[in-house]
Design a protein around this motif. Structure first.
Motif, short mmCIF file in Angstrom:
data_model
loop_
_atom_site.label_atom_id
_atom_site.label_comp_id
_atom_site.label_asym_id
_atom_site.label_seq_id
_atom_site.Cartn_x
_atom_site.Cartn_y
_atom_site.Cartn_z
N ILE A 74 0.84 -1.21 0.00
CA ILE A 74 0.00 0.00 0.00
C ILE A 74 0.86 1.25 0.00
CG2 ILE A 74 -1.68 1.32 1.35
CD1 ILE A 74 -2.74 -1.40 2.37
N LEU A 75 1.92 1.24 0.79
CA LEU A 75 2.82 2.41 0.84
C LEU A 75 3.50 2.65 -0.50
CD1 LEU A 75 4.47 1.99 4.36
CD2 LEU A 75 2.79 3.70 3.66
N LEU A 76 3.91 1.58 -1.19
CA LEU A 76 4.53 1.73 -2.50
C LEU A 76 3.56 2.36 -3.50
CD1 LEU A 76 6.55 -1.59 -2.96
CD2 LEU A 76 7.47 0.72 -2.95
N ILE A 77 2.31 1.91 -3.47
CA ILE A 77 1.30 2.46 -4.38
C ILE A 77 1.07 3.93 -4.09
CG2 ILE A 77 -1.10 2.31 -5.15
CD1 ILE A 77 -0.99 -0.67 -4.55
N LEU A 78 0.95 4.27 -2.81
CA LEU A 78 0.74 5.67 -2.44
C LEU A 78 1.92 6.54 -2.87
CD1 LEU A 78 -0.81 5.35 1.15
CD2 LEU A 78 -1.99 5.96 -0.97
N LYS A 79 3.14 6.00 -2.78
CA LYS A 79 4.33 6.78 -3.16
C LYS A 79 4.32 7.13 -4.63
CE LYS A 79 7.68 5.36 0.36
NZ LYS A 79 8.91 4.59 0.63
N HIS A 80 3.96 6.17 -5.49
CA HIS A 80 4.04 6.48 -6.91
C HIS A 80 2.77 7.13 -7.44
CE1 HIS A 80 1.43 3.49 -8.86
NE2 HIS A 80 1.91 2.57 -8.07
N ARG A 81 1.66 7.01 -6.72
CA ARG A 81 0.44 7.71 -7.16
C ARG A 81 0.42 9.16 -6.69
NH1 ARG A 81 -4.91 3.84 -6.44
NH2 ARG A 81 -4.26 2.17 -7.87
N TYR A 82 0.98 9.40 -5.52
CA TYR A 82 0.94 10.76 -4.95
C TYR A 82 2.35 11.17 -4.51
CZ TYR A 82 -3.93 9.27 -4.62
OH TYR A 82 -5.18 8.78 -4.89
N PRO A 83 3.25 11.39 -5.48
CA PRO A 83 4.64 11.73 -5.12
C PRO A 83 4.80 13.10 -4.52
CG PRO A 83 4.32 11.92 -7.48
CD PRO A 83 3.05 11.34 -6.94
N GLY A 84 3.81 13.98 -4.70
CA GLY A 84 3.95 15.35 -4.24
C GLY A 84 3.42 15.64 -2.85
#
Length: 397
Positions: free
Chosen positions: A236-246
């Protein structure tokens, strides 16, 4: 960047990095003394500093070169803040009223300029992905402060809440379905979910290291189930990192930075974060110009504006790896950055070389290059699995 701003930037970066020459470690060496070989310990710059700083300097230079390439372009300008046209155009993004509004010709940008802007955006994105990967990796190297751990509850359910805990502990877990059930309508809510997931991950890892039952962190849940929950949280953290990098840094990252005692880690983290922020701004400004161009060209040529989130999105588990991104930059035959006039010459040269390859029958050479690139990518993927995405259960702590 104006010459004065560039000179100030470089001077302050030199100040930041000056201390790294004195961050050293002892390594074994041999010394010849009167014909006798003796083993001694010598000092050299610490391995992580020696690896990260030159790479970050290269990214820094690439960004400055990318900015310099725009100084001679004359196809688009910026509307003054008090202009009527500026005020009307700002209605599309009221949350970014402070940014300058780009103005393009009535018929839009030329095809050459559009392609050049795409090229510059891709170049800045390479820097962005590499800086993100370095920053994320150095943060994982920092120790979790005791003050952060002491503030956590003793079980993951208390920090996640009943709804999130129920969705993450189901028998048949799907990360996309999990996120679709979450309210991610605002940056604040995305950050809140990230904070909860990271906190629960810390709790579960603490329980993994206290399996004897004598600690308050011990758990009645089996080790296999605990590993499964940990893997789901990491996904889940990996997905959040690349979906919302800002999105802003999480509570765990902020706590690590505030309580960090390692000067080398502090320099690497701050330098990579600065470059990440600058690359983010460069990409956003380029997108503003491209968006203004699509609006001028009308509905027929209008496309939905690509956000930074879309431009850096990738499949789950493929968050950029620092070493892999730098390999792409180092071994790419394509120039990283160039002016518009250089771009014109480069495109013509590429077409000429392509024609020569076909006429001379150099298909074998081209295929060999493709095979070599494929082998390089396989090696990078294995290294990525070892660093971020593929840690074994025995390596967890």
């Amino acid at each position: 960047m104006s010459p004065d701003s560039k000179a100030k930037w470089r001077k302050e970066i030199d100040w930041l990095l000056s201390v790294t020459d004195h961050i050293v470690e002892f390594v074994p060496s041999k010394q010849n003394t009167n014909g006798i070989m003796m083993e001694i310990m010598i000092t050299r710059q610490r391995s992580d500093v020696r690896g990260y700083i030159p790479a970050l300097k290269k990214l820094d230079g690439m960004l400055l070169e990318c900015l310099d390439n725009f100084k001679d372009q004359n196809e688009f300008t910026y509307v003054p803040k008090d202009d009527v046209e500026s005020k009307s155009s700002k209605k599309r993004e009221k949350d970014k009223w402070w940014l300058p509004t780009p103005k393009v010709p009535p018929n839009g940008l030329s095809d050459l300029t559009r392609n050049w802007l795409d090229f510059q955006k891709d170049s800045a994105n390479q820097v962005l992905k590499a800086a993100m990967a370095m920053n994320a990796h150095i943060l994982t190297e920092m120790e979790i402060p005791e003050s952060y751990i002491e503030a956590l509850p003793k079980n993951g359910r208390a920090i996640l809440g009943d709804t999130i805990y129920k969705n993450i502990t189901v028998d048949h877990f799907d990360s996309d379905y999990f996120l679709s059930a979450m309210d991610l309508s605002s940056e604040h809510k995305v950050l809140d979910l990230k904070n909860r997931i990271e906190a629960s991950l810390v709790i579960w890892r603490r329980k993994m290291t206290n399996k004897d039952g004598k600690s308050g962190w011990s758990s009645g849940v089996s080790i296999e189930k605990r590993e499964q929950l940990e893997d789901r949280a990491e996904t889940i953290l990996l997905i959040l990192k690349h979906r919302y990098p800002g999105i802003p840094q999480s509570a765990l990252d902020v706590s690590k930075i505030e309580n960090n005692q390692d000067v080398g880690h502090a320099v690497i983290e701050s330098y990579s974060r600065i470059l990440e922020s600058l690359a983010h701004k460069v990409v956003s400004r380029i997108e503003d110009v491209m968006h203004a161009d699509t609006l001028v060209r009308g509905p027929s040529g209008s496309l939905k504006r690509n956000s930074l989130k879309d431009s850096t999105s990738r499949a789950p588990g493929k968050f950029p790896n620092a070493k892999e991104e730098l390999e792409k930059i180092n071994y790419s035959n394509t120039p990283i950055s160039m002016t518009l006039s250089d771009f014109m010459g480069w495109t013509l040269e590429q077409e000429k070389e392509s024609g020569e390859d076909l006429s001379n029958g150099n298909e074998t050479t081209t295929l060999a290059k493709q095979i070599s690139a494929a082998n390089s990518k396989k090696l990078s993927y294995l290294e990525r699995l070892e660093t971020l995405g593929g840690r074994s259960a025995s390596s967890r702590h």
